[in-house]
Design a protein around this motif. Sequence first.
Motif, mmCIF file in Angstrom:
data_model
loop_
_atom_site.group_PDB
_atom_site.id
_atom_site.type_symbol
_atom_site.label_atom_id
_atom_site.label_comp_id
_atom_site.label_asym_id
_atom_site.label_seq_id
_atom_site.Cartn_x
_atom_site.Cartn_y
_atom_site.Cartn_z
ATOM 1 N N TYR A 143 0.834 -1.211 0.000
ATOM 2 C CA TYR A 143 0.000 0.000 0.000
ATOM 3 C C TYR A 143 0.866 1.258 0.000
ATOM 4 C CZ TYR A 143 -2.967 3.746 1.784
ATOM 5 O OH TYR A 143 -3.612 4.949 1.959
ATOM 6 N N PHE A 144 1.855 1.295 0.866
ATOM 7 C CA PHE A 144 2.720 2.474 0.949
ATOM 8 C C PHE A 144 3.517 2.669 -0.349
ATOM 9 C CE2 PHE A 144 2.596 1.549 5.679
ATOM 10 C CZ PHE A 144 1.753 2.604 5.970
ATOM 11 N N ASP A 145 3.920 1.568 -0.985
ATOM 12 C CA ASP A 145 4.660 1.679 -2.247
ATOM 13 C C ASP A 145 3.769 2.224 -3.364
ATOM 14 O OD1 ASP A 145 7.036 0.825 -1.200
ATOM 15 O OD2 ASP A 145 6.899 -1.226 -1.960
ATOM 16 N N GLU A 146 2.525 1.763 -3.389
ATOM 17 C CA GLU A 146 1.588 2.268 -4.405
ATOM 18 C C GLU A 146 1.299 3.749 -4.168
ATOM 19 O OE1 GLU A 146 -2.796 1.286 -6.385
ATOM 20 O OE2 GLU A 146 -2.052 0.085 -4.702
ATOM 21 N N LEU A 147 1.162 4.116 -2.917
ATOM 22 C CA LEU A 147 0.925 5.518 -2.565
ATOM 23 C C LEU A 147 2.121 6.368 -2.978
ATOM 24 C CD1 LEU A 147 -1.417 6.999 -1.158
ATOM 25 C CD2 LEU A 147 -0.159 6.782 0.988
ATOM 26 N N ARG A 148 3.305 5.836 -2.758
ATOM 27 C CA ARG A 148 4.525 6.555 -3.145
ATOM 28 C C ARG A 148 4.576 6.780 -4.659
ATOM 29 N NH1 ARG A 148 10.065 3.750 -4.745
ATOM 30 N NH2 ARG A 148 11.256 5.618 -5.251
ATOM 31 N N ASP A 149 4.216 5.744 -5.426
ATOM 32 C CA ASP A 149 4.234 5.874 -6.886
ATOM 33 C C ASP A 149 3.236 6.924 -7.359
ATOM 34 O OD1 ASP A 149 6.168 3.915 -7.079
ATOM 35 O OD2 ASP A 149 4.732 2.294 -7.444
ATOM 36 N N LYS A 150 2.057 6.931 -6.758
ATOM 37 C CA LYS A 150 1.018 7.885 -7.174
ATOM 38 C C LYS A 150 1.400 9.311 -6.793
ATOM 39 C CE LYS A 150 -1.895 4.856 -8.869
ATOM 40 N NZ LYS A 150 -3.110 4.444 -8.148
ATOM 41 N N ALA A 151 2.065 9.464 -5.647
ATOM 42 C CA ALA A 151 2.464 10.793 -5.187
ATOM 43 C C ALA A 151 3.805 11.229 -5.757
ATOM 44 C CB ALA A 151 2.530 10.810 -3.657
ATOM 45 N N PHE A 153 6.869 10.320 -4.847
ATOM 46 C CA PHE A 153 7.876 10.600 -3.830
ATOM 47 C C PHE A 153 9.183 9.905 -4.217
ATOM 48 C CE2 PHE A 153 4.707 11.294 -0.103
ATOM 49 C CZ PHE A 153 4.436 12.567 -0.604
ATOM 50 N N GLU A 154 10.315 10.510 -3.789
ATOM 51 C CA GLU A 154 11.623 10.000 -4.199
ATOM 52 C C GLU A 154 11.977 8.675 -3.538
ATOM 53 O OE1 GLU A 154 14.584 12.912 -3.514
ATOM 54 O OE2 GLU A 154 13.771 14.355 -4.947
ATOM 55 N N GLN A 155 11.625 8.509 -2.253
ATOM 56 C CA GLN A 155 12.051 7.324 -1.511
ATOM 57 C C GLN A 155 10.862 6.549 -0.973
ATOM 58 O OE1 GLN A 155 15.501 7.812 1.253
ATOM 59 N NE2 GLN A 155 15.237 9.998 0.859
ATOM 60 N N ARG A 156 11.069 5.251 -0.796
ATOM 61 C CA ARG A 156 10.046 4.414 -0.167
ATOM 62 C C ARG A 156 9.966 4.749 1.318
ATOM 63 N NH1 ARG A 156 11.518 -1.536 -0.949
ATOM 64 N NH2 ARG A 156 9.301 -1.902 -0.560
ATOM 65 N N LEU A 157 8.804 4.559 1.896
ATOM 66 C CA LEU A 157 8.608 4.886 3.303
ATOM 67 C C LEU A 157 9.518 4.052 4.201
ATOM 68 C CD1 LEU A 157 7.163 6.357 5.576
ATOM 69 C CD2 LEU A 157 5.317 4.673 5.437
ATOM 70 N N ASN A 158 9.647 2.758 3.912
ATOM 71 C CA ASN A 158 10.472 1.908 4.774
ATOM 72 C C ASN A 158 11.947 2.296 4.732
ATOM 73 O OD1 ASN A 158 10.990 0.965 2.228
ATOM 74 N ND2 ASN A 158 10.463 -1.168 2.656
ATOM 75 N N SER A 159 12.388 2.960 3.649
ATOM 76 C CA SER A 159 13.775 3.420 3.559
ATOM 77 C C SER A 159 13.987 4.720 4.326
ATOM 78 C CB SER A 159 14.169 3.621 2.094
ATOM 79 O OG SER A 159 14.129 2.401 1.393
ATOM 80 N N VAL A 160 13.091 5.662 4.125
ATOM 81 C CA VAL A 160 13.269 6.978 4.744
ATOM 82 C C VAL A 160 12.959 6.936 6.242
ATOM 83 C CG1 VAL A 160 10.924 7.903 4.371
ATOM 84 C CG2 VAL A 160 12.888 9.437 4.340
ATOM 85 N N PHE A 161 12.166 5.969 6.678
ATOM 86 C CA PHE A 161 11.774 5.912 8.084
ATOM 87 C C PHE A 161 12.944 5.612 9.015
ATOM 88 C CE2 PHE A 161 9.923 3.923 11.879
ATOM 89 C CZ PHE A 161 9.015 4.915 12.247
#
Length: 256
Positions: A143-151, A153-161
């Motif tokens: 879900y977070f990866d799909e959200l990242r693609d739609k928005a 964003f440069e980095q995946r949430l699990n990486s930037v967290f």
Amino acid sequence: MEKKIIWRKESINEENESRFTGSFYKILKESVDTERKYIQDLVLLSKYYQLIVDEYKADPSERLVDSIPEGLTKTKIKTIFHHVPSLLNFHQEHFPEFQQVTSEPKLISQVLLKKKNKILRLYGDFIINMSSNIDVIQEFEAYFDELRDKADFEQRLNSVFITPMQRITRYPLLLINMIKVAEKSTDKIDIEMIKDVLAKTQEITGYVNKVKEAGAIKKLPVRYYATFILGAKIQTFFIRLISVGELWDFWSKVEK
């Protein structure tokens, strides 16, 4: 009127204003550049939080991702991002000081040592729950990866967290490199001051590593979690310390 904190992304002519040269200037500049990049990462985390909040508020037909996964509750989202605004505000507020280390390295101590207690509290609060929050992020990774693609964003949430943990443990490495370069430099450098900052900074990283270990154990049932660390008789005391962010003084006493 609330004071508006402004930090600039661009350089303030550090090289022209610096009295240092060569390799030592480069290591000073690296410390500033990596701090700037870290703030950008914290900004991205804030954008992730706002995006997810907007998804909850939006009409289903207007969401970037068709549906929010069952089990990804508002409480879980709030827990994941709860301490990000405090970290971001702290580093934005002190970045103008940090940016000036290229001309005066002792300013590192102004940021890292004079604010030591606040740093311990901010990072302790974030890291104690980091392991369990990462589990949630991984559970809903698709879900977070799909959200990242739609928005976009440069980095995946699990990486930037995980960048807060990476950044706080990087400060000693930067200082160690700074000392190595300073010892070979022809510039007039207060090496003893940098060594003092290093010693105090290593205390901070030692603390956050212990908090990280405690956070991993925290995922166990509470009675096992507390007794694993200290024993049943003082488990309640230990849990209270974690909840109010007083682990630093407590660990110091335990180790003596």
